[in-house]
Write an enzyme that holds these catalytic residues in place. Structure first.
Site, PDB file in Angstrom:
ATOM      1  N   HIS A  57       0.741  -1.206  -0.050  1.00 35.59           N
ATOM      2  CA  HIS A  57       0.025   0.079   0.119  1.00 35.59           C
ATOM      3  C   HIS A  57       1.028   1.272  -0.028  1.00 35.59           C
ATOM      4  O   HIS A  57       0.667   2.344   0.645  1.00 35.59           O
ATOM      5  CB  HIS A  57      -0.948  -0.211   1.216  1.00 35.59           C
ATOM      6  CG  HIS A  57      -1.717  -1.286   1.367  1.00 35.59           C
ATOM      7  ND1 HIS A  57      -2.838  -1.540   0.958  1.00 35.59           N
ATOM      8  CD2 HIS A  57      -1.369  -2.488   2.138  1.00 35.59           C
ATOM      9  CE1 HIS A  57      -3.510  -2.735   1.202  1.00 35.59           C
ATOM     10  NE2 HIS A  57      -2.346  -3.113   2.003  1.00 35.59           N
ATOM     11  N   SER A  72      14.493  22.427 -15.834  1.00 43.04           N
ATOM     12  CA  SER A  72      13.158  23.292 -15.897  1.00 43.04           C
ATOM     13  C   SER A  72      13.861  24.614 -16.655  1.00 43.04           C
ATOM     14  O   SER A  72      14.646  25.061 -16.239  1.00 43.04           O
ATOM     15  CB  SER A  72      12.471  23.480 -14.428  1.00 43.04           C
ATOM     16  OG  SER A  72      11.962  24.753 -14.596  1.00 43.04           O
TER      17      SER A  72
END
Ligand code: ARG
Length: 467
Positions: A161, A282
């Site tokens: 999980h 970026s």
């Protein structure tokens, strides 16, 4: 009146040339030129067969071979002009042959149809590409296993999980990836074997009256045997669908690996750092290093599923035998194959240059009470407490640690012993991450020794498939 294009090889019964727009809509040459090598090899084999059954004499055979070889050379050197009005690769090569060697070239298409011809070319392509993908899978697995060998002691949190669950080592995690790839390899292998039958020589759909020697063709072109039924040979595209499914599965696996690389390279995890050569920046935030490669790898699965669904839908409800619809089989397969090839290649290089931060992995493993199961097992084994009760007591110890804001392994001995008087000093041993990992010695478990065995097994497997 719309413009007309030149006379076609099949144009005998037509009084008008075809519309230019028809050529644009109908042609497959803009993409099926990629099959040229398979088409030429198919024609070489077919002409040998025609000679064998007495349709071509030796001079004719020789002249056809010379012509085909010249065409192959021209295509290889980029000197061949692929023309839209030739419609497809089969007619482009046949027209070029007739131009080169004259009337003898017109004999090549005896006892053959474009229907069995395209079925052959495409199968040869698929067979070739399966071998190529298998080779790339093995290369990637080798890189993963080399990395795994160096990290059989590197502790990291194993998760369920996406929550910390039990300590494992990084090598063990990579063996898990490798097993996905091994199944991909085997899946491709079984697709190869299931479809390794020669369709050539069946004519348009019903066989030919020439006594084609299809056994000879199968041997010459490297198929296990000829197909049984002529109609099936020209209408079947299962071989392409099998490959599309295999690639969808492969790229689904790769997307799971990629997702982990994206996660692991975040500040929150910091387990790995992707080499500058395989990361991007970026345009506005100067500090950024983005995992574009794993992100694109993650996305490729979407296309692969689309390609599979596309061809399944095209094939659905097609009457037997050949229909032009199946011309649409090629672009999706080319797209899946090319994406799978580059994905395997770049993932291999990313993994080869990946920096592993074992300290961050180990620090992370100290969060989340990873030894809780071991503590419960200790209570069962040493204190003879039934598992359900042991589970409950351990839960209470976890709650105390949570309250204090620490891991259970950081509680003092007195604190742990205060929960049950059967807990002894040796409890400290089970609260060690390393001991916890190495305790998992059941077959397939994460203990360093077991992980090494698994790596050895896979390396041996690779050695065998390479031979
Ligand atoms: N370009 C066609 C294809 O890719 C070749 C077969 C054409 N056969 C025909 N009967 N029109 O499917």
């Amino acid at each position: 009146m719309a413009q007309e294009s030149k006379q076609k090889l099949w144009g005998g019964r037509f009084s008008k040339g075809s519309a230019v727009l028809l050529d644009r809509f109908n042609a497959s040459i803009p993409f099926d030129y990629k099959l040229w090598k398979y088409d030429i090899n198919g024609s070489l084999a077919h002409s040998f067969m025609l000679h064998k059954i007495g349709i071509l004499d030796s001079d004719e055979l020789e002249s056809i071979h010379q012509g085909l070889k010249q065409i192959a050379l021209e295509i290889e050197n980029g000197e061949f002009e692929f023309k839209l009005e030739d419609e497809d690769i089969h007619m482009a090569i046949e027209s070029a042959l007739i131009n080169k060697i004259g009337d003898v070239g017109k004999k090549l298409h005896t006892a053959r149809s474009r229907n069995d011809q395209v079925a052959l070319d495409f199968r040869l392509y698929v067979k070739d590409k399966i071998k190529g993908l298998q080779g790339r899978i093995i290369e990637l697995m080798s890189v993963l296993l080399d990395l795994a060998s160096r990290h059989t002691e590197s502790i990291m949190p194993g998760m369920t999980h996406l929550q910390h669950a039990q300590p494992i080592n990084f090598g063990f995690h990579l063996v898990c990836w490798s097993e996905n790839l091994r199944r991909d390899f085997k899946r491709l292998q079984s697709s190869y074997e299931r479809n390794d039958y020669l369709p050539l020589g069946v004519g348009a759909l019903a066989g030919t009256p020439y006594g084609n020697d299809r056994e000879f063709l199968a041997k010459t072109l490297g198929f296990s045997a000829p197909t049984l039924n002529a109609m099936d040979s020209v209408s079947d595209r299962d071989f392409a669908l099998d490959l599309l499914y295999d690639i969808a599965m492969l790229l689904m696996h790769i997307s799971r690996f990629a997702e982990e690389l994206v996660l692991w390279s975040t500040c929150e995890f910091g387990f790995v750092s992707i080499s500058d050569s395989y990361a991007t920046g970026s345009s506005i935030m100067p500090q950024k290093k983005n995992p574009d490669v794993p992100e694109l790898l993650r996305a490729k699965s979407g296309r692969a599923y689309g390609n599979l669904i596309s061809l399944l839908t095209t094939m659905k409800a097609l009457p037997f035998a050949y229909n032009k619809d199946t011309q649409e089989d090629k672009e999706v397969v080319f797209n899946s194959v090319e994406n799978a090839e580059i994905s395997l290649e770049i993932l291999k290089e990313v993994m080869q240059t990946l920096k592993i931060n074992t300290r961050a992995m180990e620090q992370a493993a100290k969060k989340g009470h990873l030894c809780a199961t071991d503590l419960a097992d200790y209570l069962v084994r040493e204190a003879k407490i039934p598992f359900r009760e042991a589970h409950h007591i351990t839960g209470q110890i976890v709650a105390m640690a949570e309250e204090k804001g620490c891991d259970i392994s950081e509680l003092s001995l007195d604190e742990v012993m205060s929960f049950n008087d059967r807990i002894k000093v040796d409890v400290l041993e089970v609260l060690s991450l390393k001991n916890s990992m190495n305790a998992r010695t059941s077959l397939g478990g994460t203990a360093s020794k077991n992980t090494k065995d698994q790596i050895e097994y896979l390396k041996e497997w690779i050695k065998n498939v390479r031979n």
